[in-house]
Enzyme design. Structure first.
Site, short mmCIF file in Angstrom:
data_model
loop_
_atom_site.label_atom_id
_atom_site.label_comp_id
_atom_site.label_asym_id
_atom_site.label_seq_id
_atom_site.Cartn_x
_atom_site.Cartn_y
_atom_site.Cartn_z
N LYS A 21 0.83 -1.21 0.00
CA LYS A 21 0.00 0.00 0.00
C LYS A 21 0.87 1.26 0.00
O LYS A 21 0.60 2.21 -0.75
CB LYS A 21 -0.93 0.00 1.21
CG LYS A 21 -1.90 1.18 1.23
CD LYS A 21 -2.71 1.23 2.52
CE LYS A 21 -3.75 0.14 2.60
NZ LYS A 21 -4.65 0.33 3.79
N ASN A 34 -23.52 8.86 15.16
CA ASN A 34 -23.81 7.85 14.14
C ASN A 34 -25.09 7.08 14.46
O ASN A 34 -25.86 6.73 13.55
CB ASN A 34 -22.63 6.89 14.00
CG ASN A 34 -21.52 7.48 13.15
OD1 ASN A 34 -21.68 8.57 12.59
ND2 ASN A 34 -20.41 6.79 13.05
N PHE A 45 -31.13 12.63 6.13
CA PHE A 45 -31.26 11.23 6.56
C PHE A 45 -32.72 10.81 6.73
O PHE A 45 -33.01 9.89 7.48
CB PHE A 45 -30.45 10.97 7.84
CG PHE A 45 -28.97 11.02 7.61
CD1 PHE A 45 -28.27 9.86 7.34
CD2 PHE A 45 -28.28 12.22 7.62
CE1 PHE A 45 -26.90 9.89 7.09
CE2 PHE A 45 -26.92 12.27 7.38
CZ PHE A 45 -26.23 11.10 7.11
N LYS A 102 -34.51 9.97 3.92
CA LYS A 102 -34.81 9.43 2.59
C LYS A 102 -34.97 7.92 2.70
O LYS A 102 -34.04 7.20 3.08
CB LYS A 102 -33.70 9.78 1.60
CG LYS A 102 -34.02 9.33 0.17
CD LYS A 102 -33.04 9.90 -0.82
CE LYS A 102 -33.31 9.39 -2.22
NZ LYS A 102 -34.67 9.69 -2.71
N GLY A 123 -35.27 4.00 1.71
CA GLY A 123 -34.49 3.19 0.78
C GLY A 123 -34.30 1.79 1.31
O GLY A 123 -35.20 1.22 1.93
N GLY A 176 -25.44 1.30 5.09
CA GLY A 176 -24.32 0.36 4.97
C GLY A 176 -23.05 1.13 5.26
O GLY A 176 -23.05 2.13 5.97
N CYS A 216 -19.28 2.64 8.89
CA CYS A 216 -19.58 3.27 10.18
C CYS A 216 -20.88 2.81 10.83
O CYS A 216 -20.85 2.22 11.91
CB CYS A 216 -19.59 4.79 10.02
SG CYS A 216 -17.98 5.50 9.61
N LYS A 252 -21.38 -0.96 12.00
CA LYS A 252 -20.40 -1.31 13.03
C LYS A 252 -20.63 -0.51 14.31
O LYS A 252 -20.57 -1.06 15.41
CB LYS A 252 -18.99 -1.06 12.48
CG LYS A 252 -17.85 -1.26 13.47
CD LYS A 252 -16.51 -1.14 12.79
CE LYS A 252 -16.20 0.24 12.33
NZ LYS A 252 -15.86 1.18 13.44
N ARG A 300 -18.09 -2.21 2.20
CA ARG A 300 -18.35 -2.65 3.57
C ARG A 300 -19.83 -2.50 3.93
O ARG A 300 -20.38 -1.42 3.85
CB ARG A 300 -17.46 -1.89 4.55
CG ARG A 300 -16.02 -2.33 4.53
CD ARG A 300 -15.14 -1.48 5.42
NE ARG A 300 -14.94 -0.14 4.87
CZ ARG A 300 -14.14 0.78 5.43
NH1 ARG A 300 -13.49 0.49 6.54
NH2 ARG A 300 -14.00 1.96 4.85
#
EC number: 1.1.1.22
Length: 445
Positions: free
Chosen positions: A37, A210, A251, A253, A255, A259, A262, A265, A329
């Site tokens: 990397k 979060n 936030f 909306k 659907g 995912g 953040c 988890k 993720r």
């Protein structure tokens, strides 16, 4: 005064943060144990997709402010401020795995050569700052003074450079006023509001923020599911609710759920923090349950059209968890494609950026492509999972011609149901009226 900074960990948070700190004039060494990397970064190959990041790395490397190395001990010795930005993946039990954070703390302690400010940028459970403090003190044998700071990140993938250079707030939790003042001054060029607190509060702020956003997403998805049953339109419901200044539109909306690296988890980790403290957090339990169920809800919409999808070929548009990133993720596609396969369907999957990463994750469960129209060609129905710009702007007439049956199941509510009906589609979305034409449905089955 400009600082010498080491950022340990060149993942999403570390690389973006380090590059932005360099861009405001600091000398930054980005470190990683992954030699391939670091070699890639030195040669100008950026391992993650983030708009503007490659150009910013090139600029600051050429101007002598940004460096990359695997020699972490040397970077520690050369720096005044050391950022820990390593991953804290979720364990099978749902806790944050602190293996990498502990290892970095140990390395810092072993190679201290003077006063250092050690800053946790990784998302970590409450108490991790104190743990880092204890590890460093033991490993350094208390030879040198140091302070520990919690400075959590609030970056959105796809707009992380913008979020950093124009950050809404910086949260700084510290073991000393001296360290807090230095990290606050480091953020002066970003002209942001600063919240100064203790370590524990800063660590909790990240999880609480979060969890609140995840709660809003699951709430509007549950409302959407009710809307479908009572004939309401979740888009209008969201518009009306969001006009309340106490709530806001962000936030809300509907659907297929959240995912990324953040929310999944961090909501699980917060559950574990609550559990450890002796409290059952029932609200977040429901948030997680709703999010998991939303994937299956989209597949059930497809089943409601066909009854049975065994032997059908389904095109999936969008694989990354959100547009403008290659991050897979906890992406909905990782749940939905296996569901389709278990029901006997064949899958063709499209993403303009993340198709390589998706193939690595899902292997032979789908045929992967970065060609939208080739993906849709000769499929029995189309599922929309990510609101990429080219998906939103796709030629609907061409899509209709390419599909064997004009069936679109839209998990992101990209299109107007009335327009889709006029164009002759069987169209289902989330929390809005479905477009059903009996003759078309009969042909599809």
């Amino acid at each position: 005064m400009l600082k010498k900074i080491a950022v340990i960990g060149t993942g999403y948070v570390g690389l973006v943060s380090g590059t932005c700190f360099a861009d405001i004039g600091n000398r930054v060494i980005c470190c990683d144990i992954d030699e391939s990397k670091i070699n890639s970064l030195k040669s100008g190959v950026v391992p993650i997709y983030e708009p503007g990041l490659k150009e910013l790395i090139e600029k600051n490397t050429e101007e002598g402010r940004l460096f990359f190395t695997t020699n972490i001990p040397a970077a520690i010795r050369e720096s005044e401020i050391i950022y820990i930005a390593v991953g804290t993946p979720m364990t099978p039990q749902g806790e944050a795995d602190l293996t990498y954070v502990k290892a970095v703390a140990q390395t810092i302690g072993e190679h201290m050569n003077g006063y250092k400010i050690i800053v946790n940028k990784s998302t970590v459970p409450v108490g991790t700052g104190r743990l880092v403090q204890a590890i460093v003190e033991k490993a350094s044998r208390s030879k040198y003074p140091f302070d520990v700071v919690s400075n959590p990140e609030f970056l959105r993938e796809g707009s992380a450079i913008q979020d950093t250079m124009n950050m809404e707030r910086a949260v700084i939790g510290s073991t000393s006023t001296h360290a807090s003042t230095i990290i606050k001054r480091l953020h002066d060029p970003f002209q942001t509001e600063v919240v100064e607190t203790n370590l524990e509060s800063a660590e909790m702020i990240k999880y609480a923020a979060n969890a609140m956003l995840a709660t809003k997403i699951s709430f509007i998805n549950d409302i959407a599911n009710i809307c479908e049953r009572v004939g309401a339109d979740v888009e209008k419901v969201s518009e009306g609710v969001g006009l309340d200044s106490r709530i806001g539109h962000k936030f809300l909306k509907a659907g297929i759920g959240f995912g990324g690296s953040c929310f999944p988890k961090d909501t699980m980790a917060l559950l574990k923090i609550a559990e450890t403290s002796g409290y059952r957090f029932k609200l977040i339990e429901s948030v997680i349950e709703t999010n998991n169920n939303q994937r299956a809800h989209l597949v059930s919409k497809l089943m409601s059209v066909f009854g049975d999808i065994k032997g059908k070929t389904i095109s999936v548009l969008g694989l990354a968890f959100k547009p403008n990133t290659n991050d897979m993720r906890s992406a909905p596609a990782l749940d939905i494609i296996p569901m389709l396969r278990e029901l006997g369907a064949f899958v063709k999957a499209y993403d303009p950026i993340a198709y390589v990463e998706a193939e690595r994750e899902l292997g032979p469960q789908a045929v992967f492509s970065n060609d939208l129209y080739e993906t849709v060609k000769d499929t029995d129905a189309c599922l929309i999972l990510t609101e990429w710009d080219d998906v939103q702007k796709m030629d609907k007439d061409q899509i209709k011609q390419l599909l064997r049956s004009p069936i679109v199941i839209d998990g992101r509510n990209l299109f107007d149901p009335a327009e889709m009906k006029e164009r002759g589609f069987i169209y289902q979305s989330i929390g809005r009226s479905s477009v059903w034409e009996a003759e078309l449905v009969s042909k599809a089955q």
